[in-house]
Design a protein around this motif. Structure first.
Motif, PDB file in Angstrom:
ATOM      1  N   VAL A   1     -16.180  25.734   8.110  1.00  0.00           N
ATOM      2  CA  VAL A   1     -15.594  24.499   8.624  1.00  0.00           C
ATOM      3  C   VAL A   1     -15.439  24.604  10.129  1.00  0.00           C
ATOM      4  CG1 VAL A   1     -13.578  22.985   8.581  1.00  0.00           C
ATOM      5  CG2 VAL A   1     -14.384  24.046   6.459  1.00  0.00           C
ATOM      6  N   ASP A   2     -16.016  23.656  10.845  1.00  0.00           N
ATOM      7  CA  ASP A   2     -15.932  23.644  12.303  1.00  0.00           C
ATOM      8  C   ASP A   2     -14.797  22.735  12.739  1.00  0.00           C
ATOM      9  OD1 ASP A   2     -16.480  24.243  14.883  1.00  0.00           O
ATOM     10  OD2 ASP A   2     -18.390  23.155  14.986  1.00  0.00           O
ATOM     11  N   TRP A   3     -14.352  22.879  13.996  1.00  0.00           N
ATOM     12  CA  TRP A   3     -13.251  22.047  14.456  1.00  0.00           C
ATOM     13  C   TRP A   3     -13.669  20.575  14.511  1.00  0.00           C
ATOM     14  CZ3 TRP A   3     -13.739  19.217  18.926  1.00  0.00           C
ATOM     15  CH2 TRP A   3     -14.682  19.633  19.858  1.00  0.00           C
ATOM     16  N   CYS A   4     -12.679  19.710  14.344  1.00  0.00           N
ATOM     17  CA  CYS A   4     -12.932  18.273  14.255  1.00  0.00           C
ATOM     18  C   CYS A   4     -11.772  17.529  14.913  1.00  0.00           C
ATOM     19  CB  CYS A   4     -13.069  17.868  12.786  1.00  0.00           C
ATOM     20  SG  CYS A   4     -13.203  16.087  12.494  1.00  0.00           S
ATOM     21  N   ARG A   5     -12.073  16.399  15.587  1.00  0.00           N
ATOM     22  CA  ARG A   5     -11.020  15.628  16.238  1.00  0.00           C
ATOM     23  C   ARG A   5     -10.653  14.378  15.448  1.00  0.00           C
ATOM     24  NH1 ARG A   5     -12.636  14.799  22.424  1.00  0.00           N
ATOM     25  NH2 ARG A   5     -13.409  12.926  21.406  1.00  0.00           N
TER      26      ARG A   5
END
Length: 566
Positions: free
Chosen positions: A299-303
């Protein structure tokens, strides 16, 4: 010679200590009500995420004339377990489901119940320990180990609350009790006629909770008599104790020993995943992958706000993912949300103390649970309609049923939202639900690491307010606020509206109110007078509260070594 002795003892401990499993215990909440006859009526709430074993057990040894009776166990679904009396440990997971009992050993007993299934559970365990209070020559005494060292999964947070039942005829207060805590890093205090012991650091393998209370004569009439003065018991308990003021060689040696042992345990926390990979995937890992659709590490960072910004669906998903958070973090997030929506206002009084007031803005913009929470806070504020830091906690002790009803009303709301939006079918997440779950964890990663990104200046103030609300849900709002203040003070002021000190105090207040909601659900005993509570900083060596000691506490009843899943 001393170094050789230290090496041999540590080596023996390293060889003997078991490898910790991958299970988690985010929270343990223990309520002890003391009767006039010296019996301790105990309720323990264990919030666990267990990956192996067929049962959970608590060790209760060193009992002397103490007898354990009245065992009752139920789970998060309200299922009341069948008490089998003498417990048979040699059975399967399925055979033990919904059942509980006691194993009697040569030096005590073990309180046992079936796990039913692996995964997340909340177990509520109740029992009575007769003769827990001891009648001494000059005082009466409670000296129990309530959480044992050597648990299969050391808890992240522990809270113990001790109070007198109505039949005692008087409340516990600073005039008639002194307290000491051992076995863990934390604080001891007196709040509303209740002695509170609470950890301030996650437990390690050798952590425990040992409580020592000295009562003036007249409160209890326990038939368990010990012909000795209290000072004799206290001197034994203080051997090896350090409340922050000791600097003896023996204390340094003991601290070094425990430090090395804790280092070993931390080392195993890194090694354990390797063994887990060799032994096959754990249930919790499969569960996380089903919810996310990928491995958590992918899971990658998300805004983006997850689940359309819905806090209830997000809260349920975080719980299912086993995220370590304070209980009722959702309440903290809702309070912050109401502040940004303009339903609540924050101000300081003439002395600079932070207060919450209530606006006349319509509540139609709020979901029903937030409206109910708003009304409870307003009721707690009293006639002046100004909520101060301790008012909600005092109010909650007199309105436990109302708070319990509120918690029950939101318990299934998140599940309904997930289902109605097509994000899940029961506990199985759909493709769209998995995408939202990835956003949920990606946003947390973003908020934890946004100082490393180069796009923070493009985020609008309103969105940052939403981020802080979700930060409160994750339990990291204070960290997010500090990072934002450090990298962009102007954006911080526009987002938060208040100065950092005020906002930090506000977060402390919301966490305190969320904890009061949790405590009200955990402790459904009759509440005494509200009182003013609190001892001040005090001195633990004198029994006036303050910090606890990791070492010491010898001479206790109950407890032992071990426990947890097996």
């Amino acid at each position: 010679m001393k170094q050789t002795r230290l090496f041999l003892i540590v080596a023996a401990l390293l060889l003997w200590a078991p490898v910790l499993d991958a299970s988690k215990v985010p929270d343990v909440d223990i309520s002890v009500r003391l009767g006039r006859d010296g019996a301790a009526h105990i309720r323990e709430i264990w919030d666990v995420d267990v990956d192996e074993g067929t049962e959970w057990y608590l060790v209760r040894k060193n009992l002397g004339d103490i007898e354990i009776s009245g065992l009752r166990v139920r789970n998060e679904e309200g299922l009341q377990y069948v008490d089998e009396g003498e417990w048979d440990t040699d059975r399967t997971l399925r055979q033990k489901a919904g059942r509980c009992g006691i194993v009697h050993t040569r030096d005590g007993c073990e309180i046992c119940w079936g796990l039913g299934s692996h995964g997340q559970h909340t177990f509520i365990v109740e029992y009575v320990m007769s003769n827990a209070v001891k009648t001494l020559q000059d005082y009466d005494m409670l000296h129990l180990q309530l959480v044992s060292p050597g648990l299969s999964s050391p808890p992240s947070h522990v809270r113990v609350a001790i109070r007198a039942q109505e039949d005692v005829g008087a409340q516990i207060d600073t005039s008639n009790v002194r307290v000491w805590g051992f076995g863990f890093h934390g604080q001891a205090s007196l709040e509303d006629n209740t002695v509170i012991f609470e950890s301030t650091e996650p437990f390690q393998y050798m952590s425990s909770v040992i409580v020592l209370l000295r009562f003036d004569k007249g409160l209890f009439a326990s038939p368990s008599v010990q012909d000795r003065p209290f000072q004799e018991a206290l001197d034994q308990a203080l051997e090896g104790a350090d409340f922050g003021g000791g600097d003896s060689d023996d204390d340094d040696w003991l601290a070094t020993l425990f430090g090395m042992l804790i280092t070993f345990v931390m080392l195993f926390s890194f090694v354990a995943p390797i063994f887990n990979a060799l032994g096959g995937a754990r249930v919790s890992k499969r569960t996380k992958r089903q919810i996310l659709g990928v491995r958590p590490a992918q899971v990658d960072w998300c805004r983006d706000l997850p689940f359309g910004g819905d806090l209830f669906a997000s809260d349920v998903t975080l719980t299912r993912l086993g995220e370590d958070r304070k209980n009722n973090a959702l309440a903290s997030a809702l309070i912050l949300k109401m502040i940004y929506e303009g339903n609540l206002e924050v101000r300081k009084d003439a002395s600079g103390k932070v207060e919450i007031t209530f606006s006349d803005k319509s509540l139609q913009n709020l979901p029903a649970p937030a409206v109910d929470l708003f009304k409870m806070m307003r009721d707690a504020s009293g006639q002046d309609k100004v909520l101060q830091d301790t008012e909600f906690s005092a109010w909650s002790k007199k309105n436990r049923k109302r708070l319990t009803d509120w918690t029950s009303s939101i318990s299934s709301l998140g599940e309904r939202k997930l289902k109605d939006a097509g994000w899940s079918r029961g506990r199985v997440y759909t493709d769209s639900g998995q995408a939202e779950a990835r956003k949920l964890m990606g946003l947390k990663k973003f908020l934890q690491d946004f100082t490393l990104t180069g796009e923070r200046e493009t985020v609008e103030v309103h969105l940052w307010q939403e981020y802080l609300v979700f930060g409160s849900l994750y339990g990291i709002a204070n960290k997010v606020a500090k990072q934002l203040k450090d990298i962009d003070p102007v954006l911080f002021e526009k987002t938060v509206v208040y100065d950092y000190t005020t906002f930090d105090t506000l977060l402390t207040m919301t966490n305190s109110m969320a904890r009061a909601i949790t405590n009200a659900n955990y402790v459904r005993s009759s509440s005494g007078s509200s009182g003013s509570g609190g001892w001040g900083s005090g001195n633990s060596w004198g029994g006036f509260g303050g910090g606890t000691s990791f070492g010491g506490g010898g001479g206790f009843s109950g407890g032992g070594f071990g426990g947890g899943a097996r």
